[in-house]
Design an enzyme around this catalytic site. Structure first.
Site, PDB file in Angstrom:
ATOM      1  N   GLY A   1     -25.179   7.287 -45.608  1.00  0.00           N
ATOM      2  CA  GLY A   1     -25.372   8.384 -44.657  1.00  0.00           C
ATOM      3  C   GLY A   1     -25.606   7.868 -43.251  1.00  0.00           C
ATOM      4  N   SER A   2     -25.704   8.793 -42.305  1.00  0.00           N
ATOM      5  CA  SER A   2     -25.805   8.393 -40.907  1.00  0.00           C
ATOM      6  C   SER A   2     -27.151   7.729 -40.592  1.00  0.00           C
ATOM      7  CB  SER A   2     -25.577   9.600 -39.996  1.00  0.00           C
ATOM      8  OG  SER A   2     -26.462  10.640 -40.330  1.00  0.00           O
ATOM      9  N   THR A   3     -28.215   8.140 -41.279  1.00  0.00           N
ATOM     10  CA  THR A   3     -29.518   7.504 -41.033  1.00  0.00           C
ATOM     11  C   THR A   3     -29.507   6.077 -41.585  1.00  0.00           C
ATOM     12  OG1 THR A   3     -30.461   9.702 -41.369  1.00  0.00           O
ATOM     13  CG2 THR A   3     -32.016   7.885 -41.159  1.00  0.00           C
TER      14      THR A   3
ATOM     15  N   GLY B   1     -31.574   7.718 -47.110  1.00  0.00           N
ATOM     16  CA  GLY B   1     -31.905   8.953 -46.406  1.00  0.00           C
ATOM     17  C   GLY B   1     -32.027  10.124 -47.369  1.00  0.00           C
TER      18      GLY B   1
ATOM     19  N   ASP C   1     -31.285  14.764 -47.525  1.00  0.00           N
ATOM     20  CA  ASP C   1     -30.913  16.014 -46.855  1.00  0.00           C
ATOM     21  C   ASP C   1     -32.128  16.920 -46.680  1.00  0.00           C
ATOM     22  OD1 ASP C   1     -28.015  15.531 -46.686  1.00  0.00           O
ATOM     23  OD2 ASP C   1     -28.189  15.426 -48.855  1.00  0.00           O
TER      24      ASP C   1
ATOM     25  N   LYS D   1     -30.485  15.223 -52.237  1.00  0.00           N
ATOM     26  CA  LYS D   1     -29.563  14.233 -51.688  1.00  0.00           C
ATOM     27  C   LYS D   1     -28.144  14.568 -52.133  1.00  0.00           C
ATOM     28  CE  LYS D   1     -30.422   9.940 -51.798  1.00  0.00           C
ATOM     29  NZ  LYS D   1     -29.792   9.941 -50.462  1.00  0.00           N
TER      30      LYS D   1
ATOM     31  N   GLY E   1     -25.531  15.075 -49.709  1.00  0.00           N
ATOM     32  CA  GLY E   1     -24.730  15.677 -48.633  1.00  0.00           C
ATOM     33  C   GLY E   1     -23.492  14.840 -48.336  1.00  0.00           C
TER      34      GLY E   1
ATOM     35  N   GLU F   1     -26.518   6.563 -55.678  1.00  0.00           N
ATOM     36  CA  GLU F   1     -27.853   6.557 -55.053  1.00  0.00           C
ATOM     37  C   GLU F   1     -28.939   6.709 -56.113  1.00  0.00           C
ATOM     38  OE1 GLU F   1     -26.610   8.408 -50.709  1.00  0.00           O
ATOM     39  OE2 GLU F   1     -27.303   9.767 -52.252  1.00  0.00           O
TER      40      GLU F   1
END
Ligand code: 5RP
Length: 217
Positions: free
Chosen positions: A29-31, A82, A84, A94, A96, A103
């Site tokens: 994810g982006s984080t 990360g 959601d 989680k 997304g 994960e």
């Protein structure tokens, strides 16, 4: 600070939880991408990483970090990922990004799951974010009907195939007041590979980025 700045802040804060020369688990994810950037730029030497997605593997390898198979490593000390949504008990939604199955596996293999998120992901009760389920393609309609019976509104994430070759159903408006019970119920449905609830195995720690800095929950 905007959301990207908060993600960078918490991605960097996660470096404090790494042990030098260890094998770590890395989410998606982006984080997490901010964490990977921070790790590459930090000069901290880790032995290798177990990755939760093809996208994460590409980023890690591009940064010179060796990616190894979980079957070669045994248990991991720490997993950074990360979410959601998270609640006060560190239970998560989680998936997304569609990487929920790997994960959940890497989280299950890790002693400590450090979840990194900005403050927008904090909720009182999980469920405003639609709950992702990874399903075997053959079982899509069957699982969707079962989820309607449980009170949800399933939406097929069309044109999306997971790294494992499966499909995603996003379930809207599900009552998640008891997320442990719902995770157990969904886990028992034939055709469900993974449910995006991380309540049976919640995070061990949330690092939450706020305007005032990173808070540890
Ligand atoms: C991917 C995930 C991500 O952790 C979740 O979607 C959060 O992503 P982001 O950091 O981009 O907001 O579960 O499957």
């Amino acid at each position: 600070m905007n959301q990207d700045e908060l993600k960078r802040l918490v991605g960097t804060a996660a470096l404090d939880y790494l042990k030098a020369d260890s094998v770590i688990g890395v989410g998606t994810g982006s984080t997490v991408n901010c964490f990977i950037d921070a790790l590459i730029n930090s000069g901290i030497r880790i032995e290798a990483a177990v990755s939760s997605s093809e996208a994460t593997t590409r980023l890690l390898e591009a940064g010179g970090i060796q990616v190894v198979d979980l079957n070669q490593t045994g248990g991991l000390d720490v997993y950074i990922d990360g979410a959601d949504e998270f609640d006060a008990h560190r239970r998560l939604i989680k998936g997304g990004g569609g990487a929920l199955t790997r994960e959940k596996i890497v989280a299950a293999a890790s002693k400590k799951f450090v979840c990194i998120a900005d403050q927008s992901k904090q909720v009182k009760v999980l469920g405003a974010f639609p709950l992702p389920l990874e399903v075997i393609p053959l079982a899509r309609s069957l699982v969707a009907r079962k989820m309607v019976a449980l009170g949800g509104q399933p939406e097929w994430r069309e044109n999306f195939i997971t790294d494992n070759g499966n499909w995603i159903l996003d379930i809207h408006n599900l009552d998640l007041v008891d997320p442990v019970k719902m995770e157990q119920t969904i886990n028992n449905l034939a055709g469900v590979v993974t449910c995006g609830l991380f309540a049976l195995r919640p995070a061990d720690m949330i690092l939450m980025a706020t305007e005032g800095g990173v808070r540890q929950l």
